[in-house]
Design a protein around this motif. Sequence first.
Motif, PDB file in Angstrom:
ATOM      1  N   ASN B  64       0.842  -1.200   0.000  1.00 40.47           N
ATOM      2  CA  ASN B  64       0.000   0.000   0.000  1.00 40.47           C
ATOM      3  C   ASN B  64       0.870   1.240   0.000  1.00 40.47           C
ATOM      4  O   ASN B  64       2.072   1.185   0.320  1.00 40.47           O
ATOM      5  CB  ASN B  64      -0.979   0.006   1.179  1.00 40.47           C
ATOM      6  CG  ASN B  64      -0.334   0.414   2.487  1.00 40.47           C
ATOM      7  OD1 ASN B  64       0.566  -0.269   2.966  1.00 40.47           O
ATOM      8  ND2 ASN B  64      -0.780   1.541   3.070  1.00 40.47           N
ATOM      9  N   PHE B  65       0.282   2.337  -0.433  1.00 42.40           N
ATOM     10  CA  PHE B  65       0.994   3.620  -0.470  1.00 42.40           C
ATOM     11  C   PHE B  65      -0.027   4.746  -0.419  1.00 42.40           C
ATOM     12  O   PHE B  65      -1.187   4.567  -0.772  1.00 42.40           O
ATOM     13  CB  PHE B  65       1.845   3.735  -1.748  1.00 42.40           C
ATOM     14  CG  PHE B  65       1.041   3.748  -3.018  1.00 42.40           C
ATOM     15  CD1 PHE B  65       0.606   2.556  -3.606  1.00 42.40           C
ATOM     16  CD2 PHE B  65       0.696   4.945  -3.644  1.00 42.40           C
ATOM     17  CE1 PHE B  65      -0.145   2.570  -4.774  1.00 42.40           C
ATOM     18  CE2 PHE B  65      -0.054   4.961  -4.815  1.00 42.40           C
ATOM     19  CZ  PHE B  65      -0.474   3.771  -5.374  1.00 42.40           C
ATOM     20  N   LYS B  66       0.430   5.905   0.065  1.00 39.62           N
ATOM     21  CA  LYS B  66      -0.452   7.071   0.134  1.00 39.62           C
ATOM     22  C   LYS B  66       0.005   8.091  -0.891  1.00 39.62           C
ATOM     23  O   LYS B  66       1.195   8.369  -1.015  1.00 39.62           O
ATOM     24  CB  LYS B  66      -0.447   7.639   1.548  1.00 39.62           C
ATOM     25  CG  LYS B  66      -1.067   6.642   2.520  1.00 39.62           C
ATOM     26  CD  LYS B  66      -1.228   7.140   3.929  1.00 39.62           C
ATOM     27  CE  LYS B  66      -1.845   6.021   4.782  1.00 39.62           C
ATOM     28  NZ  LYS B  66      -2.074   6.411   6.164  1.00 39.62           N
ATOM     29  N   SER B  67      -0.960   8.605  -1.637  1.00 37.33           N
ATOM     30  CA  SER B  67      -0.597   9.494  -2.737  1.00 37.33           C
ATOM     31  C   SER B  67      -1.774  10.369  -3.160  1.00 37.33           C
ATOM     32  O   SER B  67      -2.929  10.054  -2.888  1.00 37.33           O
ATOM     33  CB  SER B  67      -0.130   8.639  -3.929  1.00 37.33           C
ATOM     34  OG  SER B  67      -0.005   9.422  -5.090  1.00 37.33           O
ATOM     35  N   ARG B  68      -1.446  11.446  -3.851  1.00 36.66           N
ATOM     36  CA  ARG B  68      -2.472  12.312  -4.455  1.00 36.66           C
ATOM     37  C   ARG B  68      -2.614  11.956  -5.948  1.00 36.66           C
ATOM     38  O   ARG B  68      -3.156  12.732  -6.720  1.00 36.66           O
ATOM     39  CB  ARG B  68      -2.082  13.780  -4.306  1.00 36.66           C
ATOM     40  CG  ARG B  68      -2.204  14.284  -2.889  1.00 36.66           C
ATOM     41  CD  ARG B  68      -1.968  15.775  -2.755  1.00 36.66           C
ATOM     42  NE  ARG B  68      -2.304  16.192  -1.379  1.00 36.66           N
ATOM     43  CZ  ARG B  68      -1.547  15.944  -0.316  1.00 36.66           C
ATOM     44  NH1 ARG B  68      -0.398  15.302  -0.470  1.00 36.66           N
ATOM     45  NH2 ARG B  68      -1.938  16.306   0.899  1.00 36.66           N
ATOM     46  N   ILE B  69      -2.143  10.780  -6.318  1.00 43.60           N
ATOM     47  CA  ILE B  69      -2.143  10.331  -7.715  1.00 43.60           C
ATOM     48  C   ILE B  69      -3.505  10.568  -8.379  1.00 43.60           C
ATOM     49  O   ILE B  69      -4.550  10.303  -7.782  1.00 43.60           O
ATOM     50  CB  ILE B  69      -1.721   8.828  -7.793  1.00 43.60           C
ATOM     51  CG1 ILE B  69      -1.424   8.399  -9.230  1.00 43.60           C
ATOM     52  CG2 ILE B  69      -2.780   7.914  -7.160  1.00 43.60           C
ATOM     53  CD1 ILE B  69      -0.681   7.062  -9.302  1.00 43.60           C
ATOM     54  N   SER B  70      -3.461  11.072  -9.629  1.00 41.64           N
ATOM     55  CA  SER B  70      -4.719  11.441 -10.290  1.00 41.64           C
ATOM     56  C   SER B  70      -5.255  10.331 -11.205  1.00 41.64           C
ATOM     57  O   SER B  70      -6.379  10.405 -11.676  1.00 41.64           O
ATOM     58  CB  SER B  70      -4.513  12.720 -11.105  1.00 41.64           C
ATOM     59  OG  SER B  70      -3.544  12.480 -12.113  1.00 41.64           O
ATOM     60  N   VAL B  71      -4.434   9.296 -11.452  1.00 40.86           N
ATOM     61  CA  VAL B  71      -4.897   8.178 -12.291  1.00 40.86           C
ATOM     62  C   VAL B  71      -6.064   7.476 -11.578  1.00 40.86           C
ATOM     63  O   VAL B  71      -5.933   7.108 -10.412  1.00 40.86           O
ATOM     64  CB  VAL B  71      -3.746   7.152 -12.532  1.00 40.86           C
ATOM     65  CG1 VAL B  71      -4.228   5.996 -13.399  1.00 40.86           C
ATOM     66  CG2 VAL B  71      -2.534   7.832 -13.142  1.00 40.86           C
ATOM     67  N   PRO B  72      -7.201   7.291 -12.252  1.00 38.69           N
ATOM     68  CA  PRO B  72      -8.329   6.606 -11.600  1.00 38.69           C
ATOM     69  C   PRO B  72      -7.926   5.195 -11.152  1.00 38.69           C
ATOM     70  O   PRO B  72      -7.201   4.505 -11.884  1.00 38.69           O
ATOM     71  CB  PRO B  72      -9.400   6.545 -12.690  1.00 38.69           C
ATOM     72  CG  PRO B  72      -8.996   7.559 -13.708  1.00 38.69           C
ATOM     73  CD  PRO B  72      -7.508   7.673 -13.635  1.00 38.69           C
ATOM     74  N   ILE B  73      -8.401   4.815  -9.998  1.00 40.53           N
ATOM     75  CA  ILE B  73      -7.981   3.544  -9.375  1.00 40.53           C
ATOM     76  C   ILE B  73      -8.180   2.345 -10.310  1.00 40.53           C
ATOM     77  O   ILE B  73      -7.327   1.445 -10.365  1.00 40.53           O
ATOM     78  CB  ILE B  73      -8.715   3.346  -8.017  1.00 40.53           C
ATOM     79  CG1 ILE B  73      -8.098   2.198  -7.219  1.00 40.53           C
ATOM     80  CG2 ILE B  73     -10.222   3.148  -8.185  1.00 40.53           C
ATOM     81  CD1 ILE B  73      -6.905   2.605  -6.414  1.00 40.53           C
ATOM     82  N   GLU B  74      -9.256   2.334 -11.084  1.00 38.90           N
ATOM     83  CA  GLU B  74      -9.533   1.181 -11.961  1.00 38.90           C
ATOM     84  C   GLU B  74      -8.591   1.130 -13.163  1.00 38.90           C
ATOM     85  O   GLU B  74      -8.454   0.090 -13.804  1.00 38.90           O
ATOM     86  CB  GLU B  74     -11.010   1.166 -12.401  1.00 38.90           C
ATOM     87  CG  GLU B  74     -11.430   2.286 -13.334  1.00 38.90           C
ATOM     88  CD  GLU B  74     -11.778   3.596 -12.615  1.00 38.90           C
ATOM     89  OE1 GLU B  74     -11.488   3.712 -11.396  1.00 38.90           O
ATOM     90  OE2 GLU B  74     -12.306   4.514 -13.276  1.00 38.90           O
ATOM     91  N   LYS B  75      -7.913   2.255 -13.442  1.00 41.07           N
ATOM     92  CA  LYS B  75      -6.976   2.263 -14.571  1.00 41.07           C
ATOM     93  C   LYS B  75      -5.520   2.053 -14.120  1.00 41.07           C
ATOM     94  O   LYS B  75      -4.612   1.950 -14.947  1.00 41.07           O
ATOM     95  CB  LYS B  75      -7.094   3.585 -15.339  1.00 41.07           C
ATOM     96  CG  LYS B  75      -8.443   3.730 -15.989  1.00 41.07           C
ATOM     97  CD  LYS B  75      -8.471   4.802 -17.037  1.00 41.07           C
ATOM     98  CE  LYS B  75      -9.806   4.762 -17.769  1.00 41.07           C
ATOM     99  NZ  LYS B  75     -10.098   6.011 -18.484  1.00 41.07           N
ATOM    100  N   LEU B  76      -5.326   2.007 -12.805  1.00 38.73           N
ATOM    101  CA  LEU B  76      -3.966   1.923 -12.268  1.00 38.73           C
ATOM    102  C   LEU B  76      -3.230   0.638 -12.686  1.00 38.73           C
ATOM    103  O   LEU B  76      -2.060   0.716 -13.102  1.00 38.73           O
ATOM    104  CB  LEU B  76      -4.024   2.084 -10.744  1.00 38.73           C
ATOM    105  CG  LEU B  76      -2.802   2.661 -10.041  1.00 38.73           C
ATOM    106  CD1 LEU B  76      -2.262   3.905 -10.712  1.00 38.73           C
ATOM    107  CD2 LEU B  76      -3.112   2.917  -8.581  1.00 38.73           C
ATOM    108  N   PRO B  77      -3.860  -0.571 -12.614  1.00 41.84           N
ATOM    109  CA  PRO B  77      -3.123  -1.779 -13.028  1.00 41.84           C
ATOM    110  C   PRO B  77      -2.606  -1.687 -14.466  1.00 41.84           C
ATOM    111  O   PRO B  77      -1.420  -1.930 -14.706  1.00 41.84           O
ATOM    112  CB  PRO B  77      -4.163  -2.894 -12.864  1.00 41.84           C
ATOM    113  CG  PRO B  77      -5.059  -2.400 -11.775  1.00 41.84           C
ATOM    114  CD  PRO B  77      -5.171  -0.906 -12.006  1.00 41.84           C
ATOM    115  N   VAL B  78      -3.464  -1.312 -15.407  1.00 40.60           N
ATOM    116  CA  VAL B  78      -3.032  -1.239 -16.814  1.00 40.60           C
ATOM    117  C   VAL B  78      -1.933  -0.183 -16.985  1.00 40.60           C
ATOM    118  O   VAL B  78      -0.927  -0.415 -17.663  1.00 40.60           O
ATOM    119  CB  VAL B  78      -4.236  -0.953 -17.740  1.00 40.60           C
ATOM    120  CG1 VAL B  78      -3.760  -0.624 -19.156  1.00 40.60           C
ATOM    121  CG2 VAL B  78      -5.178  -2.153 -17.775  1.00 40.60           C
TER     122      VAL B  78
END
Lengths: 248, 248
Positions: B64-78
Amino acid sequence: MLSNILLKISYDGTNYSGFQIQPNAPTIQACLEDALSFLAKERIRVTAAGRTDAGVHAKGQVVNFKSRISVPIEKLPVALNSILPPDIRVEMAQLVEDSFHARYSAIEKTYSYQVYQAPIQSCFLRLYSLWVSNPIDWEKVEQAGKMLIGKHDFKGFAATGSSVQTSVRTMKDFQIKKEGRLTTMYFTADGFLYHMVRNIVGTLLEIGTHKRSTSDIALILERKDRSLAGPTAPPQGLFLESVLYLLS
Amino acid sequence: MLSNILLKISYDGTNYSGFQIQPNAPTIQACLEDALSFLAKERIRVTAAGRTDAGVHAKGQVVNFKSRISVPIEKLPVALNSILPPDIRVEMAQLVEDSFHARYSAIEKTYSYQVYQAPIQSCFLRLYSLWVSNPIDWEKVEQAGKMLIGKHDFKGFAATGSSVQTSVRTMKDFQIKKEGRLTTMYFTADGFLYHMVRNIVGTLLEIGTHKRSTSDIALILERKDRSLAGPTAPPQGLFLESVLYLLS
């Protein structure tokens, strides 16, 4: 005495530029001949049943060589395996008749091709299968694959420019085995043309993903035109499974 | 908004010096953090459920990690898989509560260990199993393995010098699955000590090859003496299979 010796070998083709020896590239043949020459104390050349391409694997490749090697035949696998890199293994050694030739004496070969179908590629199967993310209709693939069985001119499935006397081969069997997301196709024939299995697989997968119809198989066999067939499937899914001989 | 994100990952540990980041060596953590940091446009640090050693694999590692990442969670694996090397795959991403910690929130882990028993090593399984040429009495191994189930002080099976508060763990399950010459042992516990699975496997295999008796398990658990247990089995047979959490 000059003995004719058959070796059954397996190899992980990942780190090799194919079976056949070539300058400045690692090959299965070079590794095998170096190990044999070291043990035999003379330069050995081997003949293989099938010269697999770069990245292609083998579970049952067969080679033969003639030598005055003094290592007893039953100790040859262990002796060779102690010298060979771990991605090449000698499974069996056997004395054969002087006339035996690993390539010309073969009466039947079986190749397999592994396909991993899943939304995400497998880190463990990436070097041993083709990854397909789209769903595959394996019933359609089986139906199309069975159409290859029989004596046909497989020119349409061979690499263009291959110079063989005849492109007529007899496909004796086609089987599909599923284990979860990994599917293995088995092709058994009296011989295979260059890139034949990979071109057939490329075509079958287009049929299985509804990019073309099963009737294309008949068309490609009839027209003998490589441009009608699908793409050449990548090497890492291909395995030389076994070679059949009539040994006396 | 600072999100707490869970990733389920798999990796082939062959080419890495283990999970944990270290200078001048390839690690899973460094690859993952580089890919995440690139996507998030900020430096990301991840926390893993288990820090696997060099050569150890994972099918279900959790970080796990904490971030302000803007990539939608469902697109993160790809998105991550398009950047990561092919021997590391992100299987799933999920938003979790702020309090979630991949290591401390885990309530159960399963490790597996693969053994390939055959006279000749397999060129395909060499990086994913321990090769044993001697026959193994798997019934004896199962009998001995079942003796580990329950709450015990596993100090005798831990690497010496490990500085943990307590070496008491609860082994919840031990299973053996056979597929031809490949056998997989599954260990499920609320936690594992450093080298615990590999030291248990080294001991179980000595029991299975009749070098020691099943009663040694009870003795090692009772005496808590590492020198009484078997050797540390090599890393390439070990897989972190899965990690269990109570997620709300």
